[in-house]
Design an enzyme around this catalytic site. Structure first.
Site, PDB file in Angstrom:
ATOM      1  N   TYR A  95      13.254  17.422  -9.158  1.00  0.00           N
ATOM      2  CA  TYR A  95      12.659  17.332 -10.500  1.00  0.00           C
ATOM      3  C   TYR A  95      13.241  18.339 -11.486  1.00  0.00           C
ATOM      4  CZ  TYR A  95       9.408  13.697  -9.220  1.00  0.00           C
ATOM      5  OH  TYR A  95       8.882  12.490  -8.827  1.00  0.00           O
ATOM      6  N   GLU A 181       1.199   9.192  17.199  1.00  0.00           N
ATOM      7  CA  GLU A 181       2.166   8.616  16.254  1.00  0.00           C
ATOM      8  C   GLU A 181       1.550   8.390  14.880  1.00  0.00           C
ATOM      9  OE1 GLU A 181       4.733   4.530  15.467  1.00  0.00           O
ATOM     10  OE2 GLU A 181       3.825   4.799  17.432  1.00  0.00           O
ATOM     11  N   ASP A 234       2.777   3.775  19.775  1.00  0.00           N
ATOM     12  CA  ASP A 234       2.725   2.321  19.941  1.00  0.00           C
ATOM     13  C   ASP A 234       3.736   1.920  21.016  1.00  0.00           C
ATOM     14  OD1 ASP A 234       0.851   1.996  17.955  1.00  0.00           O
ATOM     15  OD2 ASP A 234       2.298   1.503  16.384  1.00  0.00           O
TER      16      ASP A 234
END
Length: 353
Positions: A95, A181, A234
């Site tokens: 920025y 996760e 997962d």
């Protein structure tokens, strides 16, 4: 800090010497994305080899001239920050001149290149990355500015500190650490009071692919407490990839592997073999996409899979079934199956790899 300033001065001196000889200045750095530059070591994970192939950022080539200029610009910002002992986040740098940099990812990539070129860890360059990870459970510590953080109070979640190196007075009675996760699973386990029900533990989530600070914190907790660390991911190629980043590191950050990896991490779940063992209904599993197939095939070829025969077996089960499952699939058995049955059984009877 004098080491950082000297390293930057050496780079600038090289640029000036080239100009004095009427040559186009060049910045040389290790090729971070090339697997040929990486070796796998059991004790460290993926690390960069000492004599690796390099790439040049030339100032006289239209393709790389802009990158050359941006690298010098960010080097000058780092130099000023180290001199004045101030810090900035990667977002602050972007920025400071959005038109010049064009995008946040350009800044992120250049900062990693500079860190690799100078052979200095990113946090020593006075650049902090914004943290997205969360920590909870049996842990208290003091942040660099003196703020006391106590994660032990019930279901409170704390953001991983942005300056992990600066935290001190770490206290914990945790018996193990669980890396989760996803945010949703992490929150669910907190709601079920998992951190204190079974035995005191520390829970961490990088909310997907972990940022640098989350990986640094996992490593710092491991160095401090030396307790077992388990992962709950997962049962899909993406989850396995994330677990491998915590355990063995990533190719692009292999030059910093020593601070970031914990090779003793264990895979607790969700294992592809669990789906069969628990008789999970086929209709709640998700078919593989082409992308899943490619990702799994690439993971199976990685050097660390060869020394993990049990992992290899699990990946073969997944490849054969062409099905994946999210941790939430366990709710098809009962709403609190994960915290009431699955995790306690695994932790008690050693169901990890």
């Amino acid at each position: 800090s004098s080491e950082v300033l000297e390293a930057i001065e050496n780079v600038i001196q090289g640029v000036l010497e080239s100009l004095a000889q009427k040559k186009a200045p060049v910045l040389t750095l290790a090729n971070r994305s090339d697997w040929r530059n990486i070796e796998f070591k059991d004790s460290v994970g993926l690390q960069m080899i000492p004599r690796c192939t390099t790439k040049q950022i030339r100032s006289d080539c239209p393709r790389s001239a802009q990158k050359f200029a941006l690298m010098l610009k960010i080097l000058s910002m780092i130099y000023k920050m180290v001199q004045s002992n101030t810090y900035a986040t990667k977002r602050d740098i972007y920025y400071s001149d959005t038109l010049l940099f064009g995008s946040q990812s350009v800044v992120d990539n250049i900062i990693n290149d500079i860190s690799c070129m100078l052979k200095i860890p990113r946090r020593s360059l006075h650049i902090l990355s914004t943290t997205k990870g969360f920590v909870a459970g049996n842990l208290s510590y003091t942040e660099e500015d003196g703020t006391k953080v106590n994660c032990t109070c019930g279901a409170t979640v704390f953001t991983v500190p942005s300056n992990v190196q600066g935290i001190k007075n770490l206290i914990s009675h945790a018996k193990f650490m669980l890396i989760v996760e996803k945010d949703a699973t992490f929150q669910r386990l907190l709601d079920d009071d998992f951190c204190s029900k079974l035995s005191p533990c520390i829970m961490i989530t990088g909310r997907g692919i972990p940022d640098l600070n989350t990986r640094l914190l996992v490593r710092k907790l491991w160095d401090t407490f030396q307790i077992p660390i388990f992962t709950l991911m997962d049962a899909d190629p993406h989850g396995i990839e994330i677990m491998c980043i915590y355990k063995y590191g990533s190719v692009s950050m292999s030059f910093e592997a020593h601070h970031l990896t914990v090779p003793s991490i264990k895979w607790l779940g969700l294992l592809p073999s669990d789906l069969e063992r628990l008789n999970i209904r086929k209709d709640v599993l998700i078919p593989f996409t082409k992308q899943d197939q490619n990702k799994l095939a690439s993971i199976q070829k990685r050097p660390y899979i060869a020394c993990q025969p049990m992992w290899k077996k699990e990946l073969e089960i997944m490849a054969a079934s062409k099905l994946k499952a999210e941790i939430q699939v366990l709710t098809s058995l009962s709403s609190d199956y994960l915290s009431r049955v699955y995790l306690p059984n695994k932790l008690q009877f050693g169901g990890w790899l």
